[in-house]
Structures are given as C-alpha cells and as structure tokens.
Design an enzyme around this catalytic site. Structure first.
Site, PDB file in Angstrom:
ATOM      1  N   ASP A   1       9.180  -3.132  -2.334  1.00  0.00           N
ATOM      2  CA  ASP A   1       7.767  -2.988  -2.301  1.00  0.00           C
ATOM      3  C   ASP A   1       7.177  -1.927  -3.166  1.00  0.00           C
ATOM      4  OD1 ASP A   1       8.277  -4.723  -0.224  1.00  0.00           O
ATOM      5  OD2 ASP A   1       7.656  -3.257   1.343  1.00  0.00           O
TER       6      ASP A   1
ATOM      7  N   SER B   1      10.132   6.600  -5.721  1.00  0.00           N
ATOM      8  CA  SER B   1      10.318   6.830  -7.207  1.00  0.00           C
ATOM      9  C   SER B   1      10.073   5.530  -7.708  1.00  0.00           C
ATOM     10  CB  SER B   1      11.873   7.266  -7.514  1.00  0.00           C
ATOM     11  OG  SER B   1      11.908   7.573  -9.016  1.00  0.00           O
TER      12      SER B   1
ATOM     13  N   HIS C   1      16.812  -3.966  -3.336  1.00  0.00           N
ATOM     14  CA  HIS C   1      17.776  -5.292  -3.187  1.00  0.00           C
ATOM     15  C   HIS C   1      17.676  -6.067  -4.471  1.00  0.00           C
ATOM     16  CE1 HIS C   1      17.313  -5.375   1.295  1.00  0.00           C
ATOM     17  NE2 HIS C   1      16.503  -4.440   0.826  1.00  0.00           N
TER      18      HIS C   1
END
Length: 291
Positions: free
Chosen positions: A101, A258, A157
């Site tokens: 995200d 980050s 992911h």
C-alpha cells in the site's frame, strides 16, 4: 500572489527540513526507535499506539487483530497482518501486483542508466544498486518508486512469482523519504541504507529494493529476518536458502515507514497509464502487465 508566496514558503520549509537532516545522528535515532518500538511494557506501548492513532487515521478493520492495544509492542502493531480477504491480489498471470500500500513517487522508463527521483532530479542506477554485477540488466528498463506513509500497511509482498537469486545489504544514510526530502536531497534513494533483492520470473529478472529512512528501526525479509540495523555497515551479500515465492506472498517488512523500488529489464513490462507521481496504490492491485 498568495499562492506563489505559499509555494515559496513551502519550498523554503522543505529545504530547511532536508538540510536539518544532515545534522541529525540518523543511525543513532533509528536504533533508539528500534528499541523503543519493541518495548513490551503495557503502559509504554499503549501510550505509543494511542499517540500514533491520534496523529494518523489507521483503518484497524482491515487488520487480523482489530484491537490496537492487544498487540504486544508498538512494532507488532505497526507491522500488523491484514485479515484474510482484506486485499485481492491480481490473479491474471500477466498482471504485476503492487507489492505494498502506498503512493507512487515516480514511475516510468529508466533513461539509459538514470532514474527520476522527483521533478528536476534524477540519480544513477549503478549507485542505487551499489555497482552489483547485474545492475546493467536494468538499463533502459522500467521502474516504480512507491512511498509508504506511516499509516500504511507495512509488509511487502511479491509482485510476481519469483525465484530468489540474491539479497544484498547496502549501508548508507537514513534521510526521510517524503516528497520534500526527495525534492531537496540529491540521489536520495542511492544514498540511504537499503536491501536489494533480485528474482527470476516470467518477466525476466526483477529487483525489489527496500529503502531505509529516518526512524526506520529495521528492514526484514522472510528468509533472513532483520537485516538492518547491521553490525558491519559494508555492502554484504546475505546468504539464504533457495526460495521460490508466489505472487502476493510476503517478502519482508519495514519496522517503521519507507520506500519500495521495483526494477524490470527493458521491454519486459508495460505500466498502466494511471501509474504516475501521486497515484495511490493498494497491495495486490495491478500496476501493469508482462509485455
């Protein structure tokens, strides 16, 4: 006139914020953050979580554990897992799934060996990849830089099914990676501490980079655990067993926020037209397709 004045003041604030970071003990602060976020004393971790929720709007309904105060430490809350079904991973074989995200900082084509950092600023591919032997593979290829805000989900992911080839730790500074710093710190992503991962896939080789930042306590992968902070701050290959990860499988996580950078070889992928600076993306959604 007021708009111009506001823009000018914003630019000055951004420049001062960037300059101030040069003076900070960046690694010392990040080690302090690492220790603080793993304190398990209930009063302290609950105070940290409460303060964070006051500052940021976090959607806890997506979390596997929806009660923020049931996590054992602030770090466990911050790196919380999503409940099953909270994200749908693009199941088309050719689709490149967003690994996180976040918000697109920049995306597009690598101009020979230069990547766009922000408007008016670029940086070198070889510097970003710490002159790894495989760096030249990505010259003229495709890239996407995704910024994770503090309120985002912070696990990373796989964008495609891939066989792990290399993991490399690269030491560096720990500047903030927000838009203001990206505008004012030259070669920001090639200067910050980072972890490089290289995979073989049906789209050829791709690299996924986890870039550290100010107050990022650590960067971890599922096969090596915590890689940063490192005991020896030198470029190091991290040994790992042979591993093949499916698209959508967890690859690693940031213990605080980050940036992730995706790199593909030339003529291997096509980004969707919506993929440009400022686009908000969610884990699993299609960013593009295998060419």
């Amino acid at each position: 006139m007021n708009d111009a004045g506001g823009t000018s003041r914003g630019a000055i604030r951004g420049r001062l914020f960037a300059w101030f970071q040069y003076l900070l003990p960046q690694h010392g602060l990040s080690r302090l953050m690492l220790a603080a976020t793993r304190v398990r004393a209930a009063w302290f971790k609950n105070w940290c979580i409460r303060s964070f929720l006051t500052l940021y709007r976090v959607d806890m309904t997506e979390a596997a554990e929806t009660d923020p105060y049931r996590y054992g430490s602030f770090n466990e809350f911050f790196t919380r897992a999503l409940k099953d079904g909270a994200r749908r991973v693009a199941d088309d074989h050719a689709a490149i799934a967003s690994p996180v995200d976040g918000c697109i900082s920049e995306a597009g084509t690598i101009d020979r060996n230069r990547l766009l950092q922000a408007k008016g600023r670029d940086y070198g591919l070889a510097e970003l990849l710490a002159a790894q032997p495989w760096a030249s593979r990505f010259e003229g290829g495709s890239f996407a830089t995704i910024y994770l805000a503090p309120f985002n989900y912070h696990r990373v992911h796989m964008p495609l099914r891939g066989q792990l080839k290399e993991t490399v730790y690269v030491p560096g500074r720990l500047f903030s990676v927000n838009a203001a710093t990206a505008q004012h710190v030259p070669a920001l992503f090639a200067r910050n501490e980072r972890v490089l991962t290289l995979f073989d896939s049906d789209a050829g080789q791709f690299a996924l980079l986890l870039v550290g930042a100010l107050n990022v306590g650590s960067i971890a992968t599922v096969w090596a655990g915590d890689i940063t902070p490192a005991a020896r701050r030198v470029v190091s290959r991290i040994s790992s067993p042979p591993a093949t990860l499916e698209k959508g499988a967890e690859l690693g996580r940031f213990n605080m926020g980050s940036t992730v950078i995706l790199l593909f070889e030339p003529n291997r992928v096509r980004w969707h037209p919506f993929l440009h600076a400022g686009s908000v993306v969610r884990l699993g959604q299609s960013l593009g397709v295998i060419a």
